[in-house]
Design an enzyme around this catalytic site. Structure first.
Site, PDB file in Angstrom:
ATOM      1  N   HIS A 107       0.759  -1.290   0.078  1.00 41.77           N
ATOM      2  CA  HIS A 107       0.025  -0.111   0.092  1.00 41.77           C
ATOM      3  C   HIS A 107       0.778   1.286   0.100  1.00 41.77           C
ATOM      4  O   HIS A 107       0.283   2.379   0.040  1.00 41.77           O
ATOM      5  CB  HIS A 107      -0.702  -0.142   1.220  1.00 41.77           C
ATOM      6  CG  HIS A 107      -0.051  -0.049   2.565  1.00 41.77           C
ATOM      7  ND1 HIS A 107       0.444  -1.152   2.906  1.00 41.77           N
ATOM      8  CD2 HIS A 107       0.396   0.885   3.238  1.00 41.77           C
ATOM      9  CE1 HIS A 107       1.197  -0.977   3.964  1.00 41.77           C
ATOM     10  NE2 HIS A 107       1.237   0.442   4.108  1.00 41.77           N
ATOM     11  N   ASP A 244      -3.392  -8.280  -0.157  1.00 38.44           N
ATOM     12  CA  ASP A 244      -3.569  -9.181   1.037  1.00 38.44           C
ATOM     13  C   ASP A 244      -4.176  -8.575   2.224  1.00 38.44           C
ATOM     14  O   ASP A 244      -4.422  -9.165   3.307  1.00 38.44           O
ATOM     15  CB  ASP A 244      -2.067  -9.629   1.412  1.00 38.44           C
ATOM     16  CG  ASP A 244      -1.270  -8.456   1.699  1.00 38.44           C
ATOM     17  OD1 ASP A 244      -1.663  -7.281   1.712  1.00 38.44           O
ATOM     18  OD2 ASP A 244       0.017  -8.672   2.081  1.00 38.44           O
ATOM     19  N   ARG A 245      -4.822  -7.314   2.211  1.00 33.86           N
ATOM     20  CA  ARG A 245      -5.703  -6.608   3.090  1.00 33.86           C
ATOM     21  C   ARG A 245      -7.018  -6.334   2.792  1.00 33.86           C
ATOM     22  O   ARG A 245      -7.093  -6.032   1.726  1.00 33.86           O
ATOM     23  CB  ARG A 245      -5.046  -5.440   3.633  1.00 33.86           C
ATOM     24  CG  ARG A 245      -3.691  -5.821   4.583  1.00 33.86           C
ATOM     25  CD  ARG A 245      -3.306  -4.654   5.311  1.00 33.86           C
ATOM     26  NE  ARG A 245      -2.616  -3.705   4.465  1.00 33.86           N
ATOM     27  CZ  ARG A 245      -2.902  -2.140   4.735  1.00 33.86           C
ATOM     28  NH1 ARG A 245      -3.748  -2.161   5.694  1.00 33.86           N
ATOM     29  NH2 ARG A 245      -2.485  -1.492   3.953  1.00 33.86           N
ATOM     30  N   HIS A 327      -5.297  -7.596   7.431  1.00 37.08           N
ATOM     31  CA  HIS A 327      -4.849  -8.869   7.135  1.00 37.08           C
ATOM     32  C   HIS A 327      -5.640 -10.135   7.814  1.00 37.08           C
ATOM     33  O   HIS A 327      -5.656 -10.041   9.079  1.00 37.08           O
ATOM     34  CB  HIS A 327      -3.107  -9.230   7.735  1.00 37.08           C
ATOM     35  CG  HIS A 327      -2.171  -8.308   6.941  1.00 37.08           C
ATOM     36  ND1 HIS A 327      -1.826  -8.973   5.705  1.00 37.08           N
ATOM     37  CD2 HIS A 327      -1.640  -7.239   7.133  1.00 37.08           C
ATOM     38  CE1 HIS A 327      -0.734  -7.984   5.187  1.00 37.08           C
ATOM     39  NE2 HIS A 327      -1.045  -6.962   6.095  1.00 37.08           N
TER      40      HIS A 327
HETATM   41 ZN   LIG Z   1      -0.542  -5.591   1.380  1.00 41.22          ZN
END
Ligand SMILES: [Zn+2]
Length: 466
Positions: A107, A244-245, A327
Site C-alpha cells: 500500500h 492481502d488486506r 490482514h
Molecule cells: Zn498488502
C-alpha cells in the site's frame, strides 16, 4: 561470480524488504536478494521457487533481476506474472514449490517497492531477512544451473476462489481494487459469482490515479461508500495495493474495522468448528475477544505483525486469525495465508447465507468508545524499555497486564495498549472503554505512565495507521 552486496541499512526490515526505487532499492538489490534467498532454499534442499509481481511501474525490472538471482543458485524459477500477493502464495501451494517471492510495495506510495517471501508458504521474517543480508555481504552464494519458465496459475486460483462461495443466492456488491494488483483477478472472480457486481478502479495502474490503495484509511473508502449507496448494494469491499488486506463497508455506507470483520467471520468459522482457537492482534477490541468466547470459540491475543500472526496460527493449528490492519487469514477450508479476494468471497457468502444485513451484524457487537491508533516518535533505545517500565510499575497494582506485545492494560474502565513499532522508532498507543468517562480515565492513565517514564503526553486527536 562472487559479487558481495551490501544493502542500504533501511531496506532489510522486520517483515519484508522495502525501499524507494532508484534510491534505496534497485534491480541489483533484487538480484542479490534472489541469490541470497535462493542460496538458503537450495541449502535446505528446495528446487523450485515461484515469483510474482504487483502493478507498480518498477516491478517488472525488479522481477527480472530477482529471477536472474534465484536461477543463478540452481533453482527452477516459475514466473507467475502480474497479480496479487495471495496468488503468489497460492502458486507455492499449487505448484508444490519450496518457496515464493513477491515483488510488491503493498500500500506504499508509487515510488516505493519491496519484496515479500514465503518458504513452504510460511512467512520469511525477522532473523531470516537478516540472514539474507549476511549471505549477500559475504557473497556466500550457491551457484548452479537454474532455469526459468512462465507458469499460469490464474485459472486454478480463480477456481478455488469461486468455489468458496457457499450461498445459493447472490448479492449486490461493489468492489474497489484501488488500481492495485488484484484488479485482473477480481474481474475474473466476480464473473464466476452469482449476484450483481460493480467494480471500481479494477484496471491495474501503478500510479494509483484514483485513491491510495489502503482500505483501513477512511479517506480511501469514500468512493466505495458512495457507490454502495448509489447502487443500493448489500455491501462494499476494498483491497490494498497487493490484495492481502481487506476493508469493507456495510449497506448503509459505514466502514467496518478489522476487528469487527474478524468477529463476523468468527461466527461463520465457529459454526463448523466449535471450540476452535481464533487469533487476533493486541490492537483489537476487547469486544472481539469477548465475542469469540460468546460464540463458543477460544480467543487468543497475539503480537501485531502479519508474519507473526501467520506463524502462530500454523504453530497451534488455528482455523482463522486476523489483524486490525485487515490482514485476515483462513485455514478453515483454505490455506492459511492472507488473501483479501478469498476474504471478500467469504464475506459476501456469509451475508447471503445468514440472510441478515451486514449493518445488523455490525450493530450486534457492543458499542465502544476508543481512541484512534496514536503513534509518536521516541528514541530507538527507549522504544522497548518504556512498555517494560510501565509493566513493572503496574504489576504492583490490581490492573490486569498482558505483555505479549508491549503492555496491554485491562481495568474496570476498559483497556489501553502501548507497544513499540517493529519497523520505526515509534510507540503506538490506543485505548477503549464502554463509556466516554471511562475512556478519559484511561487516557489519563496513559499520560501518567508515559510521564513517569519521562515522556510527554501524546496527542490523542491525532490518528495514524501503518
Ligand atoms: Zn498488502
Amino acid at each position: 561470480m562472487s559479487n558481495a552486496h551490501r544493502f542500504d541499512p533501511t531496506v532489510l526490515r522486520e517483515y519484508d524488504i522495502r525501499g524507494i526505487v532508484g534510491d534505496t532499492l534497485n534491480p541489483a538489490d533484487a538480484e542479490a536478494v534472489g541469490r541470497a534467498f535462493g542460496t538458503m532454499v537450495v541449502r535446505d534442499g528446495g528446487d523450485t521457487v515461484c515469483v510474482g509481481y504487483d502493478g507498480r511501474l518498477s516491478s517488472p525490472s525488479l522481477e527480472e533481476a530477482m529471477v536472474k538471482g534465484l536461477a543463478s543458485t540452481g533453482l527452477a524459477v516459475e514466473r507467475i506474472g502480474l497479480g496479487p500477493t495471495p496468488m503468489l502464495y497460492f502458486a507455492v501451494k499449487h505448484r508444490k514449490a519450496a518457496a515464493g517471492v513477491m515483488i510488491t510495495g503493498s500500500h506504499n506510495p508509487p515510488d516505493y517497492n519491496g519484496i515479500k517471501m514465503a518458504w513452504y508458504a510460511g512467512p520469511v521474517y525477522g532473523e531470516q531477512i537478516q540472514e539474507i543480508g549476511r549471505i549477500a555481504e559475504k557473497a556466500d552464494f550457491e551457484s548452479g544451473q537454474g532455469s526459468d519458465s512462465k507458469v499460469d496459475v490464474g485459472d486454478a486460483y480463480i477456481d478455488i476462489l469461486a468455489k468458496a462461495y457457499e450461498a445459493t443466492k447472490g448479492l449486490k456488491v461493489v468492489w474497489d481494487a484501488g488500481n492495485g494488483a488484484a484488479g485482473d483477478m477480481l474481474k475474473r472472480m466476480v464473473a464466476r459469482l452469482p449476484g450483481e457486481h460493480t467494480l471500481l478502479f479494477a484496471d491495474i495502474d501503478g500510479t494509483f490515479p484514483n485513491h491510495h490503495p489502503d482500505p483501513t484509511v477512511a479517506a480511501n473508502m469514500v468512493d466505495l461508500q458512495k457507490a454502495v449507496i448509489e447502487n443500493n448494494a448489500d455491501l462494499g469491499i476494498g483491497f490494498d495495493g497487493d490484495g492481502d488486506r481487506i476493508g469493507a463497508v456495510d449497506e448503509t455506507g459505514t466502514m467496518l474495522f478489522g476487528d469487527q470483520l474478524i468477529a463476523i467471520y468468527s461466527r461463520d468459522v465457529l459454526a463448523d468448528r466449535p471450540g476452535a482457537t481464533i487469533i487476533a492482534d493486541v490492537k483489537a477490541s476487547q469486544t472481539l475477544f469477548d465475542e469469540i468466547g460468546r460464540l463458543g470459540g477460544n480467543p487468543l491475543m497475539w503480537k501485531t505483525g502479519h508474519s507473526l500472526i501467520k506463524a502462530k496460527m500454523a504453530e497451534i493449528g488455528s482455523p482463522m486469525a486476523g489483524e486490525m490492519s485487515g490482514h485476515i487469514f483462513f485455514a478453515d477450508k483454505y490455506y492459511g495465508y492472507d488473501d483479501a479476494l478469498y476474504c471478500g468471497v467469504r464475506l459476501v457468502s456469509l451475508v447471503a447465507k445468514f440472510g441478515e444485513k451486514l449493518s445488523a451484524m455490525r450493530k450486534a457487537l457492543p458499542d465502544v468508545f476508543n481512541t484512534p491508533e496514536v503513534r509518536f516518535q521516541v528514541d530507538e533505545a527507549r522504544k522497548f524499555k518504556v512498555p517494560e517500565e510501565i509493566k513493572d510499575r503496574l504489576s504492583a497494582t490490581d490492573a490486569e497486564v498482558t505483555d505479549i506485545d508491549g503492555v496491554r492494560v485491562k481495568t474496570d474502565d476498559g483497556w489501553w495498549l502501548l507497544r513499540a513499532s517493529n519497523t520505526q522508532d515509534v510507540l503506538v498507543t490506543r485505548a477503549e472503554s464502554t463509556s466516554e468517562q471511562g475512556l478519559e480515565r484511561l487516557k489519563a492513565q496513559i499520560v501518567e505512565q508515559l510521564g513517569a517514564s519521562g515522556l510527554p503526553a501524546p496527542d490523542f486527536t491525532l490518528g495514524g495507521h501503518h
